[in-house]
Structures are given as C-alpha cells and as structure tokens.
Design an enzyme around this catalytic site. Sequence first.
Site, PDB file in Angstrom:
ATOM      1  N   SER A 158      -1.882   4.189   2.037  1.00  0.00           N
ATOM      2  CA  SER A 158      -1.917   3.678   3.403  1.00  0.00           C
ATOM      3  C   SER A 158      -3.314   3.852   4.005  1.00  0.00           C
ATOM      4  O   SER A 158      -3.981   4.850   3.727  1.00  0.00           O
ATOM      5  CB  SER A 158      -0.910   4.462   4.232  1.00  0.00           C
ATOM      6  OG  SER A 158      -0.124   3.612   4.993  1.00  0.00           O
ATOM      7  N   ASN A 201       4.851  -3.576   4.784  1.00  0.00           N
ATOM      8  CA  ASN A 201       4.337  -2.249   5.097  1.00  0.00           C
ATOM      9  C   ASN A 201       5.356  -1.427   5.875  1.00  0.00           C
ATOM     10  O   ASN A 201       6.179  -1.982   6.605  1.00  0.00           O
ATOM     11  CB  ASN A 201       3.068  -2.389   5.947  1.00  0.00           C
ATOM     12  CG  ASN A 201       2.333  -1.081   6.102  1.00  0.00           C
ATOM     13  OD1 ASN A 201       1.821  -0.547   5.121  1.00  0.00           O
ATOM     14  ND2 ASN A 201       2.300  -0.544   7.314  1.00  0.00           N
ATOM     15  N   ASP A 213       0.813  -1.219   0.000  1.00  0.00           N
ATOM     16  CA  ASP A 213       0.000   0.000   0.000  1.00  0.00           C
ATOM     17  C   ASP A 213       0.849   1.273   0.000  1.00  0.00           C
ATOM     18  O   ASP A 213       0.340   2.361  -0.230  1.00  0.00           O
ATOM     19  CB  ASP A 213      -1.039   0.013   1.147  1.00  0.00           C
ATOM     20  CG  ASP A 213      -0.432   0.235   2.534  1.00  0.00           C
ATOM     21  OD1 ASP A 213       0.795   0.398   2.654  1.00  0.00           O
ATOM     22  OD2 ASP A 213      -1.214   0.253   3.511  1.00  0.00           O
ATOM     23  N   ASP A 214       2.145   1.150   0.249  1.00  0.00           N
ATOM     24  CA  ASP A 214       2.999   2.344   0.342  1.00  0.00           C
ATOM     25  C   ASP A 214       3.528   2.806  -1.019  1.00  0.00           C
ATOM     26  O   ASP A 214       4.399   3.668  -1.076  1.00  0.00           O
ATOM     27  CB  ASP A 214       4.171   2.079   1.289  1.00  0.00           C
ATOM     28  CG  ASP A 214       3.710   1.831   2.720  1.00  0.00           C
ATOM     29  OD1 ASP A 214       2.900   2.639   3.219  1.00  0.00           O
ATOM     30  OD2 ASP A 214       4.130   0.828   3.323  1.00  0.00           O
ATOM     31  N   SER A 231       4.443  -6.705   7.498  1.00  0.00           N
ATOM     32  CA  SER A 231       4.542  -5.325   7.981  1.00  0.00           C
ATOM     33  C   SER A 231       5.796  -5.204   8.836  1.00  0.00           C
ATOM     34  O   SER A 231       6.071  -6.069   9.676  1.00  0.00           O
ATOM     35  CB  SER A 231       3.317  -4.946   8.808  1.00  0.00           C
ATOM     36  OG  SER A 231       2.140  -5.053   8.034  1.00  0.00           O
TER      37      SER A 231
END
Length: 324
Positions: free
Chosen positions: A60, A135, A28-29, A168
């Site tokens: 994010s 993440n 998502d970054d 993550s």
Amino acid sequence: MSLAKFVALTAALLVTSASALNILLTNDDSWASANIRATYSALKDDGHDVVLVGPAVQQSGKGGTAVLPTVNITAPGGEFGTVPVGAPYFGHELNDTNIYYFNATPSESVLFGLDIVIPQFFDNRTIDLVVSGPNEGNNLGPFTYTLSGTIGAAYTAVERGVPAIAFSAGNGTHRSYTTNTGLPDDPANIAGRLSANLVAALASGFNGTGRLLPLGVGLNVNFPLFTPGGNCTAPPYTFSRLTGSATIDKLFINSTTGFPQFEDFVAPGLNTVNNGVAFLPGETDVVQGCASSISVFSVDYDAPSPVAEPVQVQLSAIIGKAKL
Ligand SMILES: *[C@@H]1O[C@H](CO)[C@@H](O)[C@H](O)[C@H]1NC(C)=O
Ligand SMILES: *[C@@H]1O[C@H](CO)[C@@H](O)[C@H](O)[C@H]1NC(C)=O
Ligand SMILES: *[C@@H]1O[C@H](CO)[C@@H](O)[C@H](O)[C@H]1NC(C)=O
Ligand SMILES: *[C@@H]1O[C@H](CO)[C@@H](O)[C@H](O)[C@H]1NC(C)=O
Ligand SMILES: *[C@@H]1O[C@H](CO)[C@@H](O)[C@H](O)[C@H]1NC(C)=O
Ligand SMILES: *[C@@H]1O[C@H](CO)[C@@H](O)[C@H](O)[C@H]1NC(C)=O
Ligand SMILES: *[C@@H]1O[C@H](CO)[C@@H](O)[C@H](O)[C@H]1NC(C)=O
C-alpha cells in the site's frame, strides 16, 4: 431443445464470446486479499480469461515506485502466511496456475505480468485490459492518485499502452480471501461484482481488435463503503473528476507525542480545474453517498496550452541561453 431456447442460448454464447477479454489483474494489498480474489472470481464468472499477478506482501502507498526483487521470499513470508520463507520470488497457487504472486511493488508486478508471465506462461496473449484492485480503502483525488499502489499499477499499464482501470473500495479492512463469507453481502463480493459489471460495460461491443480505452487514458473508479448487512449494495455509477473537494495532507506537531501528524486538507492546488469536464462532481463527493465514481484520467501531465502559455511567456527571455 426448443428453437426459442436454442436461439436464446446461441445469443448468450455470442454475447459472451464477443465480449470476453484477456485481463491482467493486480493490486497493492497483495495477491491474497479478499477483494482481488473476489474480483478474480467475478471476472471469470463473466467469461473473461484472467491472469492475476499481485504483490506477495502488502504494498500500500507505493504509488508507481519501481522496486524489483533481488532475493527470494524473506521473513515473515507472503501476506497472510500464503508463501513460505525461502520460496522463489514469484510463483503460482498450487491449485490455480492463473494466480501468481510476485515479490515487488505494484508497478513492477503489472510489468512482470505483461513482460514475463504472459509471454512465458500464456502464449504471449494480447492483454486487452489491466484491472487493479479493488483497493482496501478509497483513493480519491490527485494526492492519492500519485500515492496509491493500486492506481500506480494502473497508470504504469496505461503508460505502456495497455488500457487499465484502478478500482478502490470504501471498506478499508485488510483481510485475506480466506475470510470471505461467500455471501453476496460480503464487501469483497460486492466490490468484485461491481468491478466486473463496469468491465462488462467497457467490453460490450468489443470485437477483439481495437482498444478498450484510448492510448494514454485510464479510469479511476471508487466505490462507497460496503458493510455486511448494509443497505448500500448496488450503488449507481456516476461520472466524476479527480479534482473537487479532494484532500492532501496538512501537517501539525502533536503536542502530546512531539511528533508530526497529518490531517486532511482541501487544498487549492489539487482542486484547480485545468483539464477534463469542469461541471462533473469531484469523486471525493460522489462516494460520500451510495454511488460509485468513474473518473477518466490521462497520463499526459503537460499543462494545456492556455495554462502553460503565460509561464512560457514569463520565461521566454532565457530560452536559448543558460542565464539572462
Ligand atoms: C531462489 O529460489 C530459486 C528456486 O527455488 C533457487 O534456485 C535460487 O537459488 C534462490 N536464490 C536465492 C538467491 O536464494
Ligand atoms: C484452491 O484452494 C483454495 C484454498 O484452499 C480454494 O479457496 C480455491 O477455491 C481453490 N481453487 C480451485 C480452482 O480449486
Ligand atoms: C509478445 O508479443 C509482443 C506483441 O506482439 C511482441 O512485441 C513481443 O516480442 C512478444 N514477446 C515474446 C516473448 O514473444
Ligand atoms: C472492431 O472494432 C474496431 C474499433 O472499434 C474497428 O476499427 C474495427 O473495424 C472492428 N473490426 C471488425 C472486424 O469488426
Ligand atoms: C468492512 O468489511 C469488514 C469485513 O466484512 C467488516 O467487518 C467491517 O465492519 C466493514 N467496515 C465498515 C466500516 O463497515
Ligand atoms: C441506508 O440507510 C440509511 C439509514 O437508515 C438511510 O439514511 C439511507 O438513505 C439508506 N440508503 C439507501 C441507499 O437506501
Ligand atoms: C496526539 O497523540 C496522542 C497519542 O497518540 C493521541 O491520543 C491524540 O489523539 C493525538 N492528538 C491529535 C490532535 O490527533
């Protein structure tokens, strides 16, 4: 070449070919984050066939939000200046046709990979595993499970029937792959290597058929904090559960600004044990030390029978009627 050398080489090749996976990598970054590119390199170093399809910009906190692009790349362009304004809504690196950006949420990026990129540009190969992340920052417990775009992409893949792992990392610095020092102690390189190590463990013994994880099941993996020059570089993997010391937001009004703010709250709802292995430690606790957590999640959100039953008994009088 000596016989011993040949045998060793053949064994190495056999191991590599037996455990090489077709992997779809997302996060998502953004497609240009240091963590995702380091993981791309680590997975390729291990012999896997990797296609990266990541959001064009930072996404994010989007969870499983499904938003598709309706226009091409708008100002200010792709993350870290990677894609010019006006460029198509998806595209690949000029020098690497296995690395794609897609201007959408993480959940839709993984679907764009599975439904468009892989069928059109990779001969519709079967994806053995979706890897999401790592993440920039931990995603611990049920509250961040729904909130995190990194986990959102993973559970979207699991819902589609593709095994997936969300990774993550404790280090939350948002940075471009161009800032990678290239040293083994770069936090992105540690996270990338550890991600590839877990994939290798899952892939060992995989014969190219069957599934890496049962249907409807994925993994949520968290790494502790990595700092350049730090002494936590090889955290041991530990089984964990999502619940246990997990936090959710608790709101208060900041008396200086007059606006609401949140603080972390270890709430009873999200720490109730309804599923899973009760004696395992919460992932929130595991990553406080130099250890990495592996939680096995399921996308079946139905409460188990003994938990659902008293609720159903309570409501049984209205079943088959519109009101009592
Ligand atoms: C988006 O980009 C493509 C490829 O450059 C172009 O053909 C198309 O006209 C653009 N669409 C819009 C709505 O700008
Ligand atoms: C592509 O270019 C980037 C940045 O210029 C570089 O870091 C990367 O190693 C190159 N990749 C390949 C496959 O040549
Ligand atoms: C890709 O393969 C899947 C599974 O075999 C199949 O259902 C799908 O129709 C194929 N898609 C394309 C575009 O060929
Ligand atoms: C491959 O592994 C799957 C599941 O582990 C098993 O069902 C299948 O029989 C194996 N196939 C071969 C050719 O070994
Ligand atoms: C996270 O990683 C960055 C990049 O290496 C580093 O500058 C920073 O100090 C790290 N953060 C912490 C809290 O260690
Ligand atoms: C890392 O260093 C700190 C402070 O010196 C120490 O407390 C900790 O035990 C060390 N951790 C490991 C895994 O060696
Ligand atoms: C309230 O907001 C001010 C200004 O942003 C900040 O300095 C302060 O730390 C906040 N108070 C709390 C309790 O977080």
